[in-house]
Design a protein around this motif. Sequence first.
Motif, PDB file in Angstrom:
ATOM      1  N   CYS A 105      -7.804 -14.932  13.366  1.00 22.05           N
ATOM      2  CA  CYS A 105      -8.119 -16.338  13.109  1.00 22.05           C
ATOM      3  C   CYS A 105      -9.554 -16.656  13.493  1.00 22.05           C
ATOM      4  O   CYS A 105     -10.087 -16.098  14.446  1.00 22.05           O
ATOM      5  CB  CYS A 105      -7.202 -17.253  13.924  1.00 22.05           C
ATOM      6  N   VAL A 106     -10.158 -17.568  12.759  1.00 18.20           N
ATOM      7  CA  VAL A 106     -11.443 -18.136  13.132  1.00 18.20           C
ATOM      8  C   VAL A 106     -11.139 -19.539  13.623  1.00 18.20           C
ATOM      9  O   VAL A 106     -10.436 -20.304  12.965  1.00 18.20           O
ATOM     10  CB  VAL A 106     -12.423 -18.163  11.943  1.00 18.20           C
ATOM     11  N   ARG A 107     -11.643 -19.869  14.826  1.00 18.98           N
ATOM     12  CA  ARG A 107     -11.296 -21.123  15.490  1.00 18.98           C
ATOM     13  C   ARG A 107     -12.551 -21.961  15.692  1.00 18.98           C
ATOM     14  O   ARG A 107     -13.498 -21.516  16.321  1.00 18.98           O
ATOM     15  CB  ARG A 107     -10.644 -20.815  16.838  1.00 18.98           C
ATOM     16  N   PHE A 108     -12.535 -23.179  15.154  1.00 14.44           N
ATOM     17  CA  PHE A 108     -13.664 -24.090  15.248  1.00 14.44           C
ATOM     18  C   PHE A 108     -13.311 -25.199  16.229  1.00 14.44           C
ATOM     19  O   PHE A 108     -12.332 -25.910  16.032  1.00 14.44           O
ATOM     20  CB  PHE A 108     -13.988 -24.679  13.874  1.00 14.44           C
ATOM     21  N   ARG A 109     -14.122 -25.352  17.267  1.00 16.55           N
ATOM     22  CA  ARG A 109     -13.865 -26.333  18.326  1.00 16.55           C
ATOM     23  C   ARG A 109     -14.624 -27.621  18.034  1.00 16.55           C
ATOM     24  O   ARG A 109     -15.782 -27.604  17.644  1.00 16.55           O
ATOM     25  CB  ARG A 109     -14.321 -25.770  19.664  1.00 16.55           C
ATOM     26  N   THR A 110     -13.948 -28.758  18.275  1.00 12.57           N
ATOM     27  CA  THR A 110     -14.585 -30.062  18.118  1.00 12.57           C
ATOM     28  C   THR A 110     -15.053 -30.576  19.475  1.00 12.57           C
ATOM     29  O   THR A 110     -14.593 -30.111  20.522  1.00 12.57           O
ATOM     30  CB  THR A 110     -13.619 -31.116  17.528  1.00 12.57           C
ATOM     31  N   SER A 111     -15.911 -31.560  19.447  1.00 14.84           N
ATOM     32  CA  SER A 111     -16.386 -32.166  20.694  1.00 14.84           C
ATOM     33  C   SER A 111     -15.281 -32.929  21.404  1.00 14.84           C
ATOM     34  O   SER A 111     -15.403 -33.246  22.584  1.00 14.84           O
ATOM     35  CB  SER A 111     -17.575 -33.097  20.416  1.00 14.84           C
ATOM     36  N   SER A 112     -14.184 -33.202  20.715  1.00 15.06           N
ATOM     37  CA  SER A 112     -13.059 -33.903  21.339  1.00 15.06           C
ATOM     38  C   SER A 112     -12.001 -32.956  21.887  1.00 15.06           C
ATOM     39  O   SER A 112     -10.963 -33.408  22.349  1.00 15.06           O
ATOM     40  CB  SER A 112     -12.433 -34.878  20.336  1.00 15.06           C
ATOM     41  N   GLY A 113     -12.253 -31.638  21.847  1.00 15.06           N
ATOM     42  CA  GLY A 113     -11.351 -30.676  22.466  1.00 15.06           C
ATOM     43  C   GLY A 113     -10.255 -30.120  21.585  1.00 15.06           C
ATOM     44  O   GLY A 113      -9.380 -29.410  22.058  1.00 15.06           O
ATOM     45  N   PHE A 114     -10.285 -30.420  20.296  1.00 17.95           N
ATOM     46  CA  PHE A 114      -9.312 -29.840  19.386  1.00 17.95           C
ATOM     47  C   PHE A 114      -9.905 -28.614  18.718  1.00 17.95           C
ATOM     48  O   PHE A 114     -11.130 -28.485  18.602  1.00 17.95           O
ATOM     49  CB  PHE A 114      -8.882 -30.857  18.325  1.00 17.95           C
ATOM     50  N   ILE A 115      -9.039 -27.715  18.299  1.00 15.50           N
ATOM     51  CA  ILE A 115      -9.475 -26.498  17.632  1.00 15.50           C
ATOM     52  C   ILE A 115      -8.830 -26.466  16.252  1.00 15.50           C
ATOM     53  O   ILE A 115      -7.613 -26.603  16.125  1.00 15.50           O
ATOM     54  CB  ILE A 115      -9.094 -25.253  18.442  1.00 15.50           C
ATOM     55  N   TRP A 116      -9.665 -26.326  15.240  1.00 15.02           N
ATOM     56  CA  TRP A 116      -9.206 -26.205  13.872  1.00 15.02           C
ATOM     57  C   TRP A 116      -9.189 -24.711  13.553  1.00 15.02           C
ATOM     58  O   TRP A 116     -10.225 -24.044  13.622  1.00 15.02           O
ATOM     59  CB  TRP A 116     -10.117 -26.967  12.926  1.00 15.02           C
ATOM     60  N   VAL A 117      -8.023 -24.182  13.243  1.00 13.81           N
ATOM     61  CA  VAL A 117      -7.806 -22.748  13.091  1.00 13.81           C
ATOM     62  C   VAL A 117      -7.681 -22.386  11.617  1.00 13.81           C
ATOM     63  O   VAL A 117      -6.893 -22.989  10.890  1.00 13.81           O
ATOM     64  CB  VAL A 117      -6.523 -22.313  13.843  1.00 13.81           C
ATOM     65  N   VAL A 118      -8.468 -21.385  11.206  1.00 20.66           N
ATOM     66  CA  VAL A 118      -8.381 -20.843   9.855  1.00 20.66           C
ATOM     67  C   VAL A 118      -7.752 -19.454   9.982  1.00 20.66           C
ATOM     68  O   VAL A 118      -8.413 -18.496  10.383  1.00 20.66           O
ATOM     69  CB  VAL A 118      -9.767 -20.751   9.182  1.00 20.66           C
ATOM     70  N   PRO A 119      -6.441 -19.333   9.692  1.00 30.05           N
ATOM     71  CA  PRO A 119      -5.774 -18.041   9.843  1.00 30.05           C
ATOM     72  C   PRO A 119      -6.072 -17.092   8.683  1.00 30.05           C
ATOM     73  O   PRO A 119      -6.079 -17.509   7.519  1.00 30.05           O
ATOM     74  CB  PRO A 119      -4.293 -18.419   9.878  1.00 30.05           C
ATOM     75  N   ASN A 120      -6.354 -15.849   9.014  1.00 27.58           N
ATOM     76  CA  ASN A 120      -6.561 -14.797   8.007  1.00 27.58           C
ATOM     77  C   ASN A 120      -7.540 -15.192   6.910  1.00 27.58           C
ATOM     78  O   ASN A 120      -7.365 -14.816   5.758  1.00 27.58           O
ATOM     79  CB  ASN A 120      -5.219 -14.387   7.401  1.00 27.58           C
ATOM     80  N   ASP A 121      -8.566 -15.959   7.275  1.00 28.04           N
ATOM     81  CA  ASP A 121      -9.613 -16.385   6.342  1.00 28.04           C
ATOM     82  C   ASP A 121      -9.071 -17.198   5.169  1.00 28.04           C
ATOM     83  O   ASP A 121      -9.649 -17.216   4.094  1.00 28.04           O
ATOM     84  CB  ASP A 121     -10.399 -15.169   5.844  1.00 28.04           C
ATOM     85  N   LYS A 122      -7.971 -17.905   5.367  1.00 33.07           N
ATOM     86  CA  LYS A 122      -7.368 -18.724   4.314  1.00 33.07           C
ATOM     87  C   LYS A 122      -7.575 -20.190   4.664  1.00 33.07           C
ATOM     88  O   LYS A 122      -6.789 -20.791   5.386  1.00 33.07           O
ATOM     89  CB  LYS A 122      -5.888 -18.397   4.170  1.00 33.07           C
ATOM     90  N   ILE A 123      -8.642 -20.769   4.127  1.00 36.93           N
ATOM     91  CA  ILE A 123      -8.983 -22.159   4.447  1.00 36.93           C
ATOM     92  C   ILE A 123      -7.860 -23.110   4.039  1.00 36.93           C
ATOM     93  O   ILE A 123      -7.646 -24.133   4.690  1.00 36.93           O
ATOM     94  CB  ILE A 123     -10.336 -22.566   3.813  1.00 36.93           C
ATOM     95  N   GLU A 124      -7.094 -22.770   3.023  1.00 40.22           N
ATOM     96  CA  GLU A 124      -6.000 -23.640   2.598  1.00 40.22           C
ATOM     97  C   GLU A 124      -4.837 -23.649   3.597  1.00 40.22           C
ATOM     98  O   GLU A 124      -3.937 -24.468   3.497  1.00 40.22           O
ATOM     99  CB  GLU A 124      -5.504 -23.246   1.202  1.00 40.22           C
ATOM    100  N   SER A 125      -4.876 -22.771   4.603  1.00 42.89           N
ATOM    101  CA  SER A 125      -3.833 -22.714   5.634  1.00 42.89           C
ATOM    102  C   SER A 125      -4.310 -23.253   6.979  1.00 42.89           C
ATOM    103  O   SER A 125      -3.660 -23.039   8.005  1.00 42.89           O
ATOM    104  CB  SER A 125      -3.360 -21.263   5.810  1.00 42.89           C
ATOM    105  N   VAL A 126      -5.439 -23.935   7.013  1.00 37.73           N
ATOM    106  CA  VAL A 126      -6.016 -24.431   8.256  1.00 37.73           C
ATOM    107  C   VAL A 126      -5.045 -25.372   8.974  1.00 37.73           C
ATOM    108  O   VAL A 126      -4.276 -26.090   8.337  1.00 37.73           O
ATOM    109  CB  VAL A 126      -7.382 -25.127   7.987  1.00 37.73           C
ATOM    110  N   TYR A 127      -5.050 -25.307  10.305  1.00 30.88           N
ATOM    111  CA  TYR A 127      -4.241 -26.221  11.109  1.00 30.88           C
ATOM    112  C   TYR A 127      -5.000 -26.561  12.381  1.00 30.88           C
ATOM    113  O   TYR A 127      -6.029 -25.955  12.685  1.00 30.88           O
ATOM    114  CB  TYR A 127      -2.855 -25.634  11.419  1.00 30.88           C
ATOM    115  N   ILE A 128      -4.502 -27.544  13.121  1.00 34.11           N
ATOM    116  CA  ILE A 128      -5.192 -28.062  14.303  1.00 34.11           C
ATOM    117  C   ILE A 128      -4.348 -27.802  15.539  1.00 34.11           C
ATOM    118  O   ILE A 128      -3.130 -27.977  15.520  1.00 34.11           O
ATOM    119  CB  ILE A 128      -5.428 -29.581  14.162  1.00 34.11           C
ATOM    120  N   GLU A 129      -5.021 -27.413  16.633  1.00 30.69           N
ATOM    121  CA  GLU A 129      -4.324 -27.260  17.912  1.00 30.69           C
ATOM    122  C   GLU A 129      -5.183 -27.842  19.026  1.00 30.69           C
ATOM    123  O   GLU A 129      -6.389 -28.005  18.872  1.00 30.69           O
ATOM    124  CB  GLU A 129      -3.988 -25.801  18.192  1.00 30.69           C
TER     125      GLU A 129
END
Length: 163
Positions: A105-129
């Motif tokens: 997974c590639v994980r993008f962190r926001t300034s508000s502490g959430f992480i937007w996760v792109v699993p297996n390089d599939k942007i259409e499957s992105v989710y937030i944690e």
Amino acid sequence: MTELIDHGNFYYADCIATDSSRVMGYRIDSDKIELDDSIIVDESELTSIFQNFSVEIGNSTYSGGEAAAHGSCGFFCKRIGGLLDWILVSTESNPFISVELHKECVRFRTSSGFIWVVPNDKIESVYIENDKLAGSDVKRAPDYQTTNHPGHGQDPVTRVEDA
């Protein structure tokens, strides 16, 4: 779309765009991103975008940052050989400040502490944690730095090792 980004602009909408030049609107339901072709993205409504980080991982460059339209706007994208592979813009995420590779997974962190996760390089499957990285098994190189955002005093030479 690569040219649009190169000029520091993108659509002011909750959208995902792919290298095929397809722009898809989305909505957030809990921590899931739901693509919805019925959401119209007004391609005439642009906002300036500002890059906060850019990191090379393998043969890809991942970058992200914020949009001028409002303080809550952020974006992240992936390029291969300078060409856009995909981009995500959020009007509610807050700026994106860093990227990390964690397993597949590639994980993008926001300034508000959430992480937007792109699993297996599939942007259409992105989710937030929520920020759970501190307890994870991510391995970092000794000179690893999460971002080269100038406000965080980081340098542009960044390495990430797969966990």
